[in-house]
Motif scaffolding. Structure first.
Motif, PDB file in Angstrom:
ATOM      1  N   ASN A 136       1.012  -1.307  -0.300  1.00 15.68           N
ATOM      2  CA  ASN A 136       0.078  -0.414  -0.071  1.00 15.68           C
ATOM      3  C   ASN A 136       1.297   1.107   0.270  1.00 15.68           C
ATOM      4  O   ASN A 136       0.389   2.511   0.124  1.00 15.68           O
ATOM      5  CB  ASN A 136      -1.148   0.408   0.942  1.00 15.68           C
ATOM      6  N   ARG A 137       2.006   0.877  -0.267  1.00 16.15           N
ATOM      7  CA  ARG A 137       3.417   2.753  -0.323  1.00 16.15           C
ATOM      8  C   ARG A 137       2.577   3.073  -1.455  1.00 16.15           C
ATOM      9  O   ARG A 137       2.948   4.415  -1.438  1.00 16.15           O
ATOM     10  CB  ARG A 137       4.385   1.967   0.089  1.00 16.15           C
ATOM     11  N   ASP A 138       2.657   2.455  -2.783  1.00 20.91           N
ATOM     12  CA  ASP A 138       2.769   3.113  -3.717  1.00 20.91           C
ATOM     13  C   ASP A 138       1.481   2.656  -4.956  1.00 20.91           C
ATOM     14  O   ASP A 138       1.617   1.692  -4.708  1.00 20.91           O
ATOM     15  CB  ASP A 138       3.972   3.078  -4.453  1.00 20.91           C
ATOM     16  N   VAL A 139       0.343   3.694  -4.666  1.00 21.21           N
ATOM     17  CA  VAL A 139      -0.518   3.044  -5.127  1.00 21.21           C
ATOM     18  C   VAL A 139      -1.715   3.363  -6.548  1.00 21.21           C
ATOM     19  O   VAL A 139      -0.996   4.771  -6.945  1.00 21.21           O
ATOM     20  CB  VAL A 139      -2.085   2.753  -4.269  1.00 21.21           C
ATOM     21  N   ASP A 140      -2.158   3.180  -7.478  1.00 20.19           N
ATOM     22  CA  ASP A 140      -2.658   3.618  -8.623  1.00 20.19           C
ATOM     23  C   ASP A 140      -3.607   4.929  -8.292  1.00 20.19           C
ATOM     24  O   ASP A 140      -4.120   4.773  -7.200  1.00 20.19           O
ATOM     25  CB  ASP A 140      -3.926   3.212  -9.072  1.00 20.19           C
ATOM     26  N   PRO A 141      -3.749   6.254  -8.639  1.00 21.62           N
ATOM     27  CA  PRO A 141      -3.776   8.252  -7.989  1.00 21.62           C
ATOM     28  C   PRO A 141      -5.708   6.751  -8.188  1.00 21.62           C
ATOM     29  O   PRO A 141      -5.974   7.770  -7.289  1.00 21.62           O
ATOM     30  CB  PRO A 141      -4.174   8.619  -9.395  1.00 21.62           C
ATOM     31  N   LEU A 142      -5.978   6.301  -8.571  1.00 19.44           N
ATOM     32  CA  LEU A 142      -7.223   5.817  -8.312  1.00 19.44           C
ATOM     33  C   LEU A 142      -7.900   4.914  -7.187  1.00 19.44           C
ATOM     34  O   LEU A 142      -9.162   5.430  -6.521  1.00 19.44           O
ATOM     35  CB  LEU A 142      -7.732   4.811  -9.394  1.00 19.44           C
ATOM     36  N   MET A 143      -7.120   4.635  -5.984  1.00 18.12           N
ATOM     37  CA  MET A 143      -6.808   4.047  -5.145  1.00 18.12           C
ATOM     38  C   MET A 143      -6.640   4.939  -3.660  1.00 18.12           C
ATOM     39  O   MET A 143      -6.615   4.764  -2.850  1.00 18.12           O
ATOM     40  CB  MET A 143      -5.891   3.172  -5.625  1.00 18.12           C
ATOM     41  N   ARG A 144      -5.820   6.429  -4.097  1.00 14.83           N
ATOM     42  CA  ARG A 144      -5.246   6.957  -2.538  1.00 14.83           C
ATOM     43  C   ARG A 144      -6.170   7.540  -2.319  1.00 14.83           C
ATOM     44  O   ARG A 144      -5.983   8.598  -1.278  1.00 14.83           O
ATOM     45  CB  ARG A 144      -4.421   8.744  -3.749  1.00 14.83           C
ATOM     46  N   ALA A 145      -7.768   7.215  -2.005  1.00 19.21           N
ATOM     47  CA  ALA A 145      -8.502   8.243  -1.771  1.00 19.21           C
ATOM     48  C   ALA A 145      -8.474   7.299  -0.641  1.00 19.21           C
ATOM     49  O   ALA A 145      -9.342   8.025   0.511  1.00 19.21           O
ATOM     50  CB  ALA A 145     -10.059   8.231  -2.315  1.00 19.21           C
ATOM     51  N   TRP A 146      -8.216   6.182  -0.021  1.00 24.86           N
ATOM     52  CA  TRP A 146      -8.019   5.078   0.679  1.00 24.86           C
ATOM     53  C   TRP A 146      -6.671   5.358   1.181  1.00 24.86           C
ATOM     54  O   TRP A 146      -5.745   5.577   0.753  1.00 24.86           O
ATOM     55  CB  TRP A 146      -8.768   3.415   0.427  1.00 24.86           C
TER      56      TRP A 146
END
Length: 397
Positions: free
Chosen positions: A232-242
């Motif tokens: 969970n350190r570097d995630v897709d921009p769509l998933m950065r809300a979490w």
């Protein structure tokens, strides 16, 4: 609004927990509603033995003797694109009843809220879709509008899988899952796993002569927490809300068979998030490697390694393959909604894999789903219904 509230309360009062007779029974109730509204209705018994034997079957975590598929079709006048609304009727168990302020299946209406298990996840969204189709009867778009009511979404997706095996398709699909009226064009995946930890049992009074499986589980659990942090350190921009879009959690732990014995075995079951664009095989390999490394660092576990089993629902991650559908849904809201990827699996991945562009949009906050005193705002159900009707009027014109 009264009719919306009455229909939603009626559906919430049906305890359609996955695998129960009510999960099948609510389909009959909905089929009757559709017929009364003048829709063409396809209600069929799912061929469970056949479906579960297919290589691509997505898994199932609760036993079912009987289950039904249901599609209501508002036929278009001809020449337009078709649109499907896909909503699941199964709900998770209510859990600890003392945590609820009322009967979990009361369908209680209080102010702008309808309370009860499934109100948010996702009978509110299903009602939004049903009433959108009713509204569309006046306009009669050129393309067909379908409402698919599916079972088993919570534990794998047997309903949508069976729907596709029966041959139902559409040019696009919206799943009115609880998104708080945000537009969700992608889902993380989720895998269900089981760990078996071996110890050595003996009388608890002489515990040093044995090996506690509980104690040996602790370094494995710590390794899984480290794995989760890494993923969970570097995630897709769509998933950065979490804060933790690809969560890894141990949901059940069972160890030992007697209170005064050293536990000789521990079985732990959990849920494991799969990243966008990651294959299940890649995700499985990462978890198995983390478990193996933890075992290698412990002399006992090196000789008695923890086994990993993959079972139950297997949700692959997925994205909507057609950005035009996402744009059209955003436009239909009449506002500028939030857009993000969901941290949980859904039937979006089955529909997208079948070549059907699919987006999630619906009423209710995901934080309320599966929780005590679950509720959905009536105003959000109404707003979602209006948006779905506008989308269909444009898409199917």
């Amino acid at each position: 609004m009264n009719e919306l509230t009455e229909l939603l309360s009626e559906l919430v009062r049906v305890p359609s927990v996955g695998g129960t007779a009510q999960e099948a029974g609510i389909q009959t109730m909905l089929a009757d509603w559709m017929r009364d509204e003048g829709l063409e209705v396809d209600l069929w018994e799912l061929p469970l033995a056949k479906l579960t034997a297919l290589p691509a079957f997505p898994g199932m975590e609760v036993p079912r003797d009987r289950a039904y598929g249901l599609v209501g079709r508002l036929p278009g006048t001809g020449g337009g694109q078709s649109l499907m609304f896909n909503g699941h009727v199964d709900v998770v168990p209510p859990g600890n009843l003392s945590a609820w302020a009322d009967d979990p299946f009361s369908g209680r209406v209080e102010g702008d809220r309808v309370y009860g298990r499934g109100a948010c996840d996702m009978k509110g969204g299903l009602v939004a879709a049903l009433l959108a189709v009713r509204e569309l009867k006046r306009a009669r778009p050129r393309g067909d509008v379908l409402v698919a009511c599916v079972v088993g979404e919570e534990d794998g997706g047997v309903g949508t899988y069976g729907l596709l095996e029966r041959g139902w398709r559409a040019d696009a699909c919206v799943i009115p899952e609880p998104t708080g009226l945000a537009v969700v064009p992608a889902n993380a995946g989720a895998l269900t796993f089981r760990l078996r930890v071996t110890g050595s049992s003996t009388h608890a009074a002489r515990r040093t002569g044995g090996v506690s499986a509980v104690e040996k589980f602790l370094p494995v659990f710590a390794a899984l927490r480290e794995l989760e942090a890494d993923r969970n350190r570097d995630v897709d921009p769509l998933m950065r809300a979490w804060d933790t879009p690809y969560a890894l959690e141990i949901g059940t732990v069972h160890a030992g068979d007697w209170s005064s014995s050293v536990p000789g075995e521990l079985v732990a079951e959990g849920r494991y998030g799969v990243a966008l664009d990651e294959t299940p095989q890649q995700a499985k390999a990462a978890l198995e490697a983390a478990v193996a490394a933890a075992c290698a660092a412990d002399p006992w576990l090196a000789e008695h390694p923890v086994t990993v089993e993959w079972w139950g629902g297997q949700f692959v991650p997925a994205r909507n393959p057609n950005p035009a559908l996402t744009d059209a849904l955003v436009a239909a809201t009449g506002v500028t909604p939030e857009q993000w990827g969901a941290p949980y699996g859904s039937d979006l991945r089955l529909l997208a894999a079948a070549g059907i562009p699919t987006v999630q949009y619906g009423p209710g906050a995901i934080e309320l789903a599966h929780a005590p005193d679950e509720y959905v705002p009536i105003s959000e159900v109404s707003a979602a219904s209006a948006t779905l009707a506008r989308l269909a009027a444009t898409h199917c014109a």
